[in-house]
Design a protein around this motif. Structure first.
Motif, PDB file in Angstrom:
ATOM      1  N   LEU A 113       0.836  -1.201   0.000  1.00 38.64           N
ATOM      2  CA  LEU A 113       0.000   0.000   0.000  1.00 38.64           C
ATOM      3  C   LEU A 113       0.874   1.256   0.000  1.00 38.64           C
ATOM      4  N   ARG A 114       1.923   1.255   0.819  1.00 34.37           N
ATOM      5  CA  ARG A 114       2.843   2.409   0.835  1.00 34.37           C
ATOM      6  C   ARG A 114       3.496   2.604  -0.533  1.00 34.37           C
ATOM      7  N   GLU A 115       3.908   1.510  -1.165  1.00 35.39           N
ATOM      8  CA  GLU A 115       4.519   1.598  -2.503  1.00 35.39           C
ATOM      9  C   GLU A 115       3.521   2.156  -3.516  1.00 35.39           C
ATOM     10  N   THR A 116       2.290   1.687  -3.439  1.00 33.12           N
ATOM     11  CA  THR A 116       1.247   2.160  -4.355  1.00 33.12           C
ATOM     12  C   THR A 116       1.003   3.656  -4.168  1.00 33.12           C
ATOM     13  N   ILE A 117       0.902   4.091  -2.935  1.00 30.03           N
ATOM     14  CA  ILE A 117       0.684   5.513  -2.647  1.00 30.03           C
ATOM     15  C   ILE A 117       1.841   6.344  -3.190  1.00 30.03           C
ATOM     16  N   ALA A 118       3.062   5.882  -2.979  1.00 32.41           N
ATOM     17  CA  ALA A 118       4.233   6.619  -3.469  1.00 32.41           C
ATOM     18  C   ALA A 118       4.197   6.742  -5.002  1.00 32.41           C
ATOM     19  N   ILE A 119       3.822   5.671  -5.670  1.00 35.41           N
ATOM     20  CA  ILE A 119       3.741   5.721  -7.138  1.00 35.41           C
ATOM     21  C   ILE A 119       2.679   6.722  -7.556  1.00 35.41           C
ATOM     22  N   TYR A 120       1.506   6.645  -6.947  1.00 37.43           N
ATOM     23  CA  TYR A 120       0.427   7.562  -7.327  1.00 37.43           C
ATOM     24  C   TYR A 120       0.759   9.016  -6.995  1.00 37.43           C
ATOM     25  N   GLU A 121       1.421   9.257  -5.880  1.00 34.54           N
ATOM     26  CA  GLU A 121       1.829  10.632  -5.569  1.00 34.54           C
ATOM     27  C   GLU A 121       2.770  11.163  -6.642  1.00 34.54           C
ATOM     28  N   ASP A 122       3.698  10.322  -7.088  1.00 30.23           N
ATOM     29  CA  ASP A 122       4.608  10.733  -8.151  1.00 30.23           C
ATOM     30  C   ASP A 122       3.851  10.936  -9.465  1.00 30.23           C
ATOM     31  N   LEU A 123       2.897  10.072  -9.761  1.00 29.34           N
ATOM     32  CA  LEU A 123       2.106  10.227 -10.990  1.00 29.34           C
ATOM     33  C   LEU A 123       1.322  11.536 -10.983  1.00 29.34           C
ATOM     34  N   VAL A 124       0.769  11.907  -9.836  1.00 34.81           N
ATOM     35  CA  VAL A 124       0.043  13.168  -9.733  1.00 34.81           C
ATOM     36  C   VAL A 124       0.973  14.333 -10.000  1.00 34.81           C
ATOM     37  N   THR A 125       2.163  14.311  -9.397  1.00 35.59           N
ATOM     38  CA  THR A 125       3.146  15.379  -9.618  1.00 35.59           C
ATOM     39  C   THR A 125       3.516  15.474 -11.090  1.00 35.59           C
ATOM     40  N   ARG A 126       3.775  14.328 -11.719  1.00 39.05           N
ATOM     41  CA  ARG A 126       4.176  14.326 -13.125  1.00 39.05           C
ATOM     42  C   ARG A 126       3.044  14.773 -14.041  1.00 39.05           C
ATOM     43  N   SER A 127       1.816  14.469 -13.689  1.00 33.43           N
ATOM     44  CA  SER A 127       0.698  14.839 -14.545  1.00 33.43           C
ATOM     45  C   SER A 127       0.426  16.337 -14.509  1.00 33.43           C
TER      46      SER A 127
END
Length: 129
Positions: A113-127
């Motif tokens: 779950l922590r890994e998933t959140i980290a990926i999504y946080e990065d995806l939001v920043t990149r988007s």
């Protein structure tokens, strides 16, 4: 001429796989997706957009069938190929990362779950760039 025919067959099979999925014929969909990705990789190369999209479709199909570990493993190499070829901000890389995150969350557990959140946080920043 033969290569053009092969591409047509692969495109038709990809469409057919999607239609199978829409009809609930999930094993037939998965079977076609498992065939298409290696063929596209062989014909066009591991770094081609079509091969990487096909890999993402395979990962998504596996994830949707609850085969999260298999989905994550199927996406590992294509994601590395996309990063090397297109960079972190390309839509194909972002899509592969999102599908990987979804598969990771499906595995359950706090670390995933922590890994998933980290990926999504990065995806939001990149988007937002």
């Amino acid at each position: 001429e033969k290569e053009k025919h092969t591409h047509t067959v692969l495109n038709v099979q990809n469409t057919l796989a999607s239609l199978y999925g829409q009809q609930g014929r999930h094993e037939e969909e998965l079977s076609l997706r498992r065939k298409n990705y290696p063929l596209l990789k062989l014909i066009e190369g591991a770094n081609s957009q079509n091969a990487l999209i096909s890999a993402n479709n395979l990962g998504l199909c596996l994830h949707q069938r609850g085969r999260h570990a298999a989905a994550r493993e199927a996406l590992r190499e294509p994601l590395a190929d996309a990063r090397r070829t297109f960079g972190e901000d390309h839509s194909i890389t972002l899509n592969l990362r999102e599908t990987t995150a979804d598969a990771t969350s499906g595995l359950g557990g706090e670390a995933n779950l922590r890994e998933t959140i980290a990926i999504y946080e990065d995806l939001v920043t990149r988007s937002r760039r």
